[in-house]
Design an enzyme around this catalytic site. Structure first.
Site, PDB file in Angstrom:
ATOM      1  N   TYR A  14       0.836  -1.201   0.000  1.00 26.37           N
ATOM      2  CA  TYR A  14       0.000   0.000   0.000  1.00 26.37           C
ATOM      3  C   TYR A  14       0.872   1.254   0.000  1.00 26.37           C
ATOM      4  CZ  TYR A  14      -4.890  -1.458   0.986  1.00 26.37           C
ATOM      5  OH  TYR A  14      -6.177  -1.921   0.910  1.00 26.37           O
ATOM      6  N   ARG A  34       3.387  11.106  -8.863  1.00 27.35           N
ATOM      7  CA  ARG A  34       2.518  11.482  -9.983  1.00 27.35           C
ATOM      8  C   ARG A  34       1.674  12.715  -9.619  1.00 27.35           C
ATOM      9  NH1 ARG A  34      -1.621  10.018 -13.815  1.00 27.35           N
ATOM     10  NH2 ARG A  34      -2.140  12.160 -14.327  1.00 27.35           N
ATOM     11  N   ASP A  57       1.731  16.732 -11.277  1.00 29.77           N
ATOM     12  CA  ASP A  57       0.563  17.531 -11.662  1.00 29.77           C
ATOM     13  C   ASP A  57       0.603  18.904 -11.005  1.00 29.77           C
ATOM     14  OD1 ASP A  57      -0.466  15.515 -13.203  1.00 29.77           O
ATOM     15  OD2 ASP A  57      -1.781  14.731 -11.645  1.00 29.77           O
ATOM     16  N   MET A  74       0.819  22.683 -12.736  1.00 23.52           N
ATOM     17  CA  MET A  74      -0.164  23.761 -12.556  1.00 23.52           C
ATOM     18  C   MET A  74       0.505  25.045 -12.081  1.00 23.52           C
ATOM     19  SD  MET A  74      -3.510  22.098 -10.834  1.00 23.52           S
ATOM     20  CE  MET A  74      -2.736  20.984  -9.728  1.00 23.52           C
ATOM     21  N   PHE A 132      -5.634  19.521 -13.021  1.00 23.19           N
ATOM     22  CA  PHE A 132      -6.107  19.782 -11.646  1.00 23.19           C
ATOM     23  C   PHE A 132      -7.079  18.700 -11.191  1.00 23.19           C
ATOM     24  CE2 PHE A 132      -9.103  22.968 -13.743  1.00 23.19           C
ATOM     25  CZ  PHE A 132     -10.285  22.347 -13.401  1.00 23.19           C
ATOM     26  N   ASN A 181      -2.233  -1.176   8.258  1.00 19.57           N
ATOM     27  CA  ASN A 181      -1.905  -2.582   8.098  1.00 19.57           C
ATOM     28  C   ASN A 181      -0.605  -2.941   8.780  1.00 19.57           C
ATOM     29  OD1 ASN A 181      -3.453  -4.603   6.442  1.00 19.57           O
ATOM     30  ND2 ASN A 181      -3.767  -2.759   5.254  1.00 19.57           N
ATOM     31  N   ASP A 231      -2.548 -11.102  13.246  1.00 16.64           N
ATOM     32  CA  ASP A 231      -2.935 -10.648  11.910  1.00 16.64           C
ATOM     33  C   ASP A 231      -4.204  -9.813  12.046  1.00 16.64           C
ATOM     34  OD1 ASP A 231      -3.084 -10.330   9.140  1.00 16.64           O
ATOM     35  OD2 ASP A 231      -2.509 -12.396   8.765  1.00 16.64           O
ATOM     36  N   ASN A 252      -8.312  -8.512   3.189  1.00 17.29           N
ATOM     37  CA  ASN A 252      -7.307  -7.466   3.178  1.00 17.29           C
ATOM     38  C   ASN A 252      -6.605  -7.432   1.828  1.00 17.29           C
ATOM     39  OD1 ASN A 252      -5.983  -5.451   4.509  1.00 17.29           O
ATOM     40  ND2 ASN A 252      -4.605  -6.796   5.642  1.00 17.29           N
ATOM     41  N   SER A 296      -8.882  -5.939  -0.722  1.00 17.63           N
ATOM     42  CA  SER A 296      -8.903  -4.475  -0.586  1.00 17.63           C
ATOM     43  C   SER A 296      -7.716  -3.854  -1.287  1.00 17.63           C
ATOM     44  CB  SER A 296      -8.851  -4.073   0.888  1.00 17.63           C
ATOM     45  OG  SER A 296      -9.984  -4.502   1.562  1.00 17.63           O
ATOM     46  N   THR A 334      -7.964  -1.375  -4.609  1.00 23.09           N
ATOM     47  CA  THR A 334      -7.411  -0.026  -4.579  1.00 23.09           C
ATOM     48  C   THR A 334      -6.397   0.137  -5.707  1.00 23.09           C
ATOM     49  OG1 THR A 334      -7.656  -0.072  -2.190  1.00 23.09           O
ATOM     50  CG2 THR A 334      -6.284   1.672  -3.099  1.00 23.09           C
ATOM     51  N   THR A 362     -11.825   0.162  -0.033  1.00 20.01           N
ATOM     52  CA  THR A 362     -11.705   0.924   1.201  1.00 20.01           C
ATOM     53  C   THR A 362     -12.766   0.502   2.206  1.00 20.01           C
ATOM     54  OG1 THR A 362     -10.935   2.741  -0.158  1.00 20.01           O
ATOM     55  CG2 THR A 362     -11.549   3.245   2.114  1.00 20.01           C
ATOM     56  N   THR A 378     -11.658  -2.480   3.895  1.00 17.48           N
ATOM     57  CA  THR A 378     -10.598  -2.173   4.853  1.00 17.48           C
ATOM     58  C   THR A 378     -11.202  -1.665   6.159  1.00 17.48           C
ATOM     59  OG1 THR A 378      -9.123  -1.592   3.053  1.00 17.48           O
ATOM     60  CG2 THR A 378      -8.523  -0.789   5.226  1.00 17.48           C
ATOM     61  N   THR A 395     -10.944  -6.205  13.610  1.00 13.90           N
ATOM     62  CA  THR A 395      -9.639  -6.530  14.185  1.00 13.90           C
ATOM     63  C   THR A 395      -9.463  -5.865  15.540  1.00 13.90           C
ATOM     64  OG1 THR A 395      -8.742  -6.647  11.952  1.00 13.90           O
ATOM     65  CG2 THR A 395      -7.162  -6.470  13.746  1.00 13.90           C
ATOM     66  N   HIS A 426     -17.022  15.096   3.621  1.00 17.43           N
ATOM     67  CA  HIS A 426     -16.489  15.677   4.841  1.00 17.43           C
ATOM     68  C   HIS A 426     -15.971  14.649   5.832  1.00 17.43           C
ATOM     69  CE1 HIS A 426     -14.999  19.099   6.762  1.00 17.43           C
ATOM     70  NE2 HIS A 426     -15.130  18.390   7.842  1.00 17.43           N
ATOM     71  N   GLU A 459     -14.668  12.041   5.030  1.00 19.43           N
ATOM     72  CA  GLU A 459     -13.419  11.618   4.394  1.00 19.43           C
ATOM     73  C   GLU A 459     -12.233  12.466   4.879  1.00 19.43           C
ATOM     74  OE1 GLU A 459     -12.229   9.307   2.625  1.00 19.43           O
ATOM     75  OE2 GLU A 459     -10.500  10.133   1.569  1.00 19.43           O
ATOM     76  N   TYR A 496     -11.786  13.645   7.710  1.00 17.38           N
ATOM     77  CA  TYR A 496     -11.371  13.142   9.025  1.00 17.38           C
ATOM     78  C   TYR A 496     -10.878  11.709   8.936  1.00 17.38           C
ATOM     79  CZ  TYR A 496     -12.962  17.503  10.731  1.00 17.38           C
ATOM     80  OH  TYR A 496     -13.066  18.845  10.935  1.00 17.38           O
ATOM     81  N   SER A 542       0.516  11.560  17.801  1.00 16.95           N
ATOM     82  CA  SER A 542       0.424  11.228  19.221  1.00 16.95           C
ATOM     83  C   SER A 542       1.513  10.243  19.628  1.00 16.95           C
ATOM     84  CB  SER A 542      -0.947  10.630  19.544  1.00 16.95           C
ATOM     85  OG  SER A 542      -1.972  11.509  19.151  1.00 16.95           O
ATOM     86  N   SER A 548      -8.421  12.445  27.162  1.00 13.60           N
ATOM     87  CA  SER A 548      -8.996  13.568  26.419  1.00 13.60           C
ATOM     88  C   SER A 548      -8.715  13.408  24.928  1.00 13.60           C
ATOM     89  CB  SER A 548      -8.455  14.896  26.937  1.00 13.60           C
ATOM     90  OG  SER A 548      -7.083  15.007  26.657  1.00 13.60           O
ATOM     91  N   THR A 571     -10.309  19.385  18.110  1.00 13.26           N
ATOM     92  CA  THR A 571      -9.003  19.450  17.450  1.00 13.26           C
ATOM     93  C   THR A 571      -8.060  20.333  18.252  1.00 13.26           C
ATOM     94  OG1 THR A 571     -10.301  19.352  15.430  1.00 13.26           O
ATOM     95  CG2 THR A 571      -7.945  19.701  15.194  1.00 13.26           C
ATOM     96  N   LYS A 617      -6.649  18.512  21.124  1.00 13.38           N
ATOM     97  CA  LYS A 617      -5.521  17.658  20.740  1.00 13.38           C
ATOM     98  C   LYS A 617      -4.238  18.460  20.652  1.00 13.38           C
ATOM     99  CE  LYS A 617      -7.804  13.978  18.347  1.00 13.38           C
ATOM    100  NZ  LYS A 617      -7.334  12.898  17.509  1.00 13.38           N
ATOM    101  N   HIS A 670      -6.510  27.113   2.165  1.00 14.55           N
ATOM    102  CA  HIS A 670      -7.000  26.559   3.430  1.00 14.55           C
ATOM    103  C   HIS A 670      -6.877  25.040   3.450  1.00 14.55           C
ATOM    104  CE1 HIS A 670      -9.484  25.131   6.656  1.00 14.55           C
ATOM    105  NE2 HIS A 670     -10.295  24.562   5.790  1.00 14.55           N
ATOM    106  N   PHE A 671      -7.420  24.377   2.441  1.00 11.44           N
ATOM    107  CA  PHE A 671      -7.437  22.918   2.614  1.00 11.44           C
ATOM    108  C   PHE A 671      -6.071  22.292   2.387  1.00 11.44           C
ATOM    109  CE2 PHE A 671      -9.325  22.953  -1.794  1.00 11.44           C
ATOM    110  CZ  PHE A 671      -8.406  22.132  -2.430  1.00 11.44           C
ATOM    111  N   HIS A 672      -5.222  22.950   1.585  1.00 12.33           N
ATOM    112  CA  HIS A 672      -3.849  22.436   1.523  1.00 12.33           C
ATOM    113  C   HIS A 672      -3.128  22.679   2.845  1.00 12.33           C
ATOM    114  CE1 HIS A 672      -4.553  22.260  -2.854  1.00 12.33           C
ATOM    115  NE2 HIS A 672      -3.630  21.324  -2.828  1.00 12.33           N
TER     116      HIS A 672
END
Lengths: 679, 199
Positions: A63, A73, A77, A81, A104, A125, A136, A143, A146, A150, A202, A205, A212, A285, A287, A289, A300, A316, A360, A363, A420-422
């Site tokens: 994986y 790859r 891209d 851009m 894009f 895994n 296992d 597995n 999966s 993918t 997925t 998985t 498990t 959304h 996704e 998380y 952590s 916590s 968040t 954390k 923002h999202f990057h």
């Protein structure tokens, strides 16, 4: 009736030199890998020990290999851009619009579905069974299915570069633009089928890891003794099981619309295009998380081990993880505030979005307080963690801004959103996975990655990140929409040139990662991990040898405390030799998972190109493979006690030669576990 | 034939079967979310007839009632097969699985007739948003039932050739979960799609 459906010789990318060279690189890359395997005479080894493997550690490694290839790859891209936008002021640049749009679209699709998702599955895994003291995953064969589904999706992604064109509809594929009326051709179908097929892998998985973690824990490993990484995979698995069906439904309906004349999302005939966007983000959304929680898990682990201190606020952190999991299903509408729901609906989702930043934040404070008064060792995984903490908070703050519907109306679809999202995903997800890759690499291969090149990679990534994305915040405020192929506003260009420089520095970071891998393999004898515990670790994966034996644990560990391995070292029961070994039942290798993956790939290809006979044939192969497997009651073998003893004898001989603690020479080493003062 | 009580299942195998059952429950939950999305879509689109046929024009209470009867009855007969399984009576298991298969196949025949009749009348899924949603929701259920029928055939083969071994019994348990799950989905389809459409 044409046996090739709509596939013709014109489908080859001979329309542009850039596209043709991309196709050539893909084909030559594939040939080079095949050639190298042939040159080393390794086909037999590759097939019998890897392709057919159901060992979670090998599946994890495959994986991550897939993820790293797709990272390259996806990065190419991104670089294309950035180059285009840096020069496209009052000029067409070097990419025609149709090609720029494909780039894009493929960048986002690759990074989310075929870089981040495989990376996450790979780390899970590799590590989760070892962290919970299991031999296992619950379903080793599933597995393998999966993994290969993918890979089938990723294979379609790579193939779209060579045969036909890719989607121009972005990684989200919004109708009506992605509908057949406005975008005929195979591009969107490529996107739909690869997402659809990989999504099944997925989902399996998710089921596999939830079972498990709930059923396969070692004796004494209660839920509140689980390491944080396992906790995050647990919550991520729940999210996968509940969120991915929405993606399956959304993409499935768009497939029906495009290929069979249905009217789910069409402009006329009773279609409702906003329903796609609703369903897509109902998956999309959570996704976010699904991707980021495991990275939080890595941070952590890393922050505690390299601060040489117990993780601050374990409970916590667990609660925050679960709260995020729950709340992640209550915010999806913030992706389309501008759809124009009522003010009440928008303010509900705006409020929930603001609230989700609270756990968040909890954390972030826990990680900071773990470092507080710790003796921090600045290894590359720790550098990525600190870089994440600093950078992620900035992204979080811009997210809270976007959570306010009035502000979102101004910023929607600008580069502010892209920034923002990057700003969340690069430090949050990618830095986390890279930290995990460098942290757990010795566990997978038995030697450590070169630290010098890891440190260089980190500095290139973080400097490059700031240069590449901070200008995009400014550009968003200047009103630059995302996904622009060229523009005529002079004020934008300086920022885009800075962003290009940032992308260039990130490229240096990518090169450093590659050099690190090569140098580490070359010098592996100087960085062997003989104890299996190179970082003076705290959780159970460090109790196994590096790389771990096929069965991980010859005798299942008895867990008595939260940081199970640290506790064993403290009590002086680590590395104890059992009086005798027992037979271990192991799953047999099988090619059925690989066959299903290949057939899935062929099925997707056939559906994209309307070769119905081939689609039916590949479905029949899948069905046959499943029935064959479901009728096979002889899928396990016994590893005898003497075989286990032979492997373990070698392990203990190696331990006898090893230094007592591999970290002992490190400046700032805080001492053996026993030396930790009682708290 | 040996009864199921004679079978000695090692604790490890028992654990494995329990894991598989639990995993299968999780799969059913995931599948339930797929149906939830399809139901929600249907409810959003049921009014979007685009000038074409409405539910009243295309649904038939008689046919829906017959489909319901067949599927509910097949759930009962599967239950009888499960009772025979726990008594270890192989012949009865085979017989009741076969009856279940026939009832399920009857359901599929009726549904196929319904679909092809609608398409012939020009009320196919490409006619309107409502019909797209209808065909997809009911068709997805029908696809599941067809997969279930193949699964029943495979299990008939396994019971016939392998007998009521522990792995076969464990698979039959999960097939039962699947089959009853499809029954529940159908009850919801009947109450959300057919009844309001005809009332």
């Amino acid at each position: 009736m044409d046996i090739f459906g709509r596939l013709t010789i014109d489908s080859l990318p001979l329309y542009s030199a850039v596209a043709a060279s991309g196709a050539a690189v893909t084909v030559l890359g594939g040939l080079a890998v095949a050639g190298a395997i042939t040159y080393f005479g390794a086909w037999r080894m590759v097939m019998t020990q890897w392709v057919s493997s159901v060992d979670h550690k090998k599946i994890g490694i495959m994986y991550i290999m897939l993820a790293l290839v797709m990272l390259v790859r996806g990065f190419v891209d991104a670089a294309m851009m950035r180059s285009q936008q840096a020069i496209a002021y009052n000029s067409d640049g070097y990419l025609p619009p149709d090609h720029f749009d494909q780039i894009f679209s493929s960048h986002g699709t690759i990074m989310i579905f075929f870089m981040a998702m495989p990376f996450l599955s790979g780390l899970a895994n590799l590590i989760v069974p070892q962290q919970i003291g299991s031999r296992d995953v619950a379903f080793p064969f599933m597995n393998s299915v999966s993994l290969w589904l993918t890979t089938a999706g990723a294979g379609l992604m790579l193939l779209s570069l060579v045969i036909g064109k890719f989607s121009t509809a972005g990684w989200t594929g919004y109708p009506p633009y992605s509908g057949v009326e406005y975008t005929p051709g195979v591009g969107v179908d490529y996107w739909l089928w690869m997402v659809f097929i990989a999504g099944f892998g997925t989902t399996m998985t998710g089921i596999n890891f939830l079972v498990t973690i709930l059923k396969n824990r070692a004796p004494g490993m209660t839920m509140f003794r689980l390491p944080l990484f396992t906790w995050t995979i647990f919550v991520t698995s729940v999210l996968i099981i509940f969120a991915f069906p929405a993606l399956t439904v959304a993409t499935g309906m768009l497939i029906l619309d495009r290929n069979f004349g249905f009217h789910f999302f069409t402009n006329a005939m009773g279609g409702n295009m906003m329903n796609y966007i609703n369903l897509f983000w109902l998956w999309g959304h959570p996704e976010v998380y699904i991707l980021i929680l495991p990275a939080f898990g890595v941070f952590s682990e890393v922050v505690s081990v390299f601060s040489q201190k117990r993780l601050f606020g374990y409970v916590s952190l667990v609660c925050a993880t679960m709260a995020i999991g729950l709340l992640s299903f209550t915010v999806w509408l913030h992706h389309f505030f501008t759809m124009g729901s009522s003010a009440r609906v928008n303010s509900f989702f705006g409020t929930m979005t603001t609230i989700i930043s609270v756990p968040t934040g909890v954390k972030v404070f826990d990680w900071l307080l773990t470092m507080y008064r710790g003796r921090i060792i600045f290894k590359p995984p720790m550098l990525f963690t600190i870089g994440f903490l600093v950078t992620f908070v900035i992204g979080g703050l811009s997210g809270v801004l976007l959570a306010l519907p009035p502000i979102d109306y101004l910023m929607h679809n600008t580069t502010f959103l892209v920034a923002h999202f990057h700003n969340m995903i690069i430090p949050g997800v990618l830095f986390g996975y890279l930290a995990g890759y460098m942290y757990w690499f010795p566990k997978a291969f038995g030697f450590k990655l070169n630290e010098k090149w890891g440190t260089r990679a980190f500095w290139c990534w973080i400097v490059g990140f700031y240069l590449a994305f901070m200008p995009l915040y400014v550009l968003g405020l200047l009103g630059m929409p995302r996904r622009m192929e060229h523009y005529d506003i002079a004020a934008w260009q300086p920022h885009l040139i800075v962003a290009w420089v940032g992308a260039f520095i990130i490229m240096l970071g990518m090169i450093c990662l590659g050099v690190q891998l090569v140098v580490s393999i070359r010098d592996r004898k100087d960085a062997l991990d003989l104890t299996g515990d190179p970082w003076n670790g705290r959780s159970l994966e460090w109790a196994t040898s590096s790389p771990a034996a096929p069965y991980n644990f010859a005798v299942l560990p008895k867990v008595e405390a939260r940081e199970a391995w640290w506790d064993m070292k403290q009590r002086g029961v680590a590395y104890q030799r059992p009086e005798q070994y027992e037979d271990i039942v192991m799953p047999k290798n099988t090619y059925v998972g690989f066959v299903i993956g290949i057939a899935g790939f062929v099925f997707g290809f056939a559906m994209i190109w309307w070769m119905w006979w081939l689609a039916l044939l590949s479905l029949a192969v899948i069905l046959g493979a499943i029935v064959y497997r479901a009728s096979d009651d002889d899928d396990e073998f016994v590893m005898t006690a003497s075989e286990v003893k032979a492997i373990e004898d070698e392990r203990f001989a190696q331990l006898a030669k090893a230094p007592k603690n591999e970290l002992a020479d490190e400046p700032g080493f805080a001492g053996e576990p026993a030396a930790e003062p009682a708290t | 034939m040996s009864s199921i009580a004679d079978m000695t299942i090692s604790p490890r195998d028992a654990e494995r079967y329990e894991e598989k059952d639990f995993g299968f429950w999780l799969y059913l939950m995931s599948d339930a979310v797929i149906f939830a999305c399809l139901f929600a879509t249907y409810l959003v689109m049921v009014g979007n007839a685009a000038g074409g046929p409405t539910p009243k024009d295309v649904f038939s209470l008689e046919r829906a009632a017959a489909e319901t009867a067949l599927l509910l009855l097949s759930s009962t007969t599967f239950g009888v097969a499960a009772v025979a399984l726990s008594a270890g009576e192989r012949g009865k298991v085979l017989m009741w699985l076969a009856v279940t298969f026939l009832l399920g196949a009857g359901f599929i025949v009726l549904e196929f007739g319904e679909f092809s009749g609608m398409i012939a009348e020009g009320a196919g899924p490409d006619r309107s948003g409502f019909l797209s949603a209808f065909f997809t929701l009911v068709g997805t259920h029908g696809f599941h039932v067809s997969v279930g029928l193949i699964w029943i055939l495979v299990m008939i083969g396994q019971v016939f050739f392998k007998g009521l071994t522990a792995p076969v019994a464990s698979r039959l348990m999960r097939l039962g979960l699947f089959w009853h799950f499809l029954d529940i989905i159908w009850v919801v389809i009947f109450s959300v799609v057919y009844l309001p459409g005809l009332m």
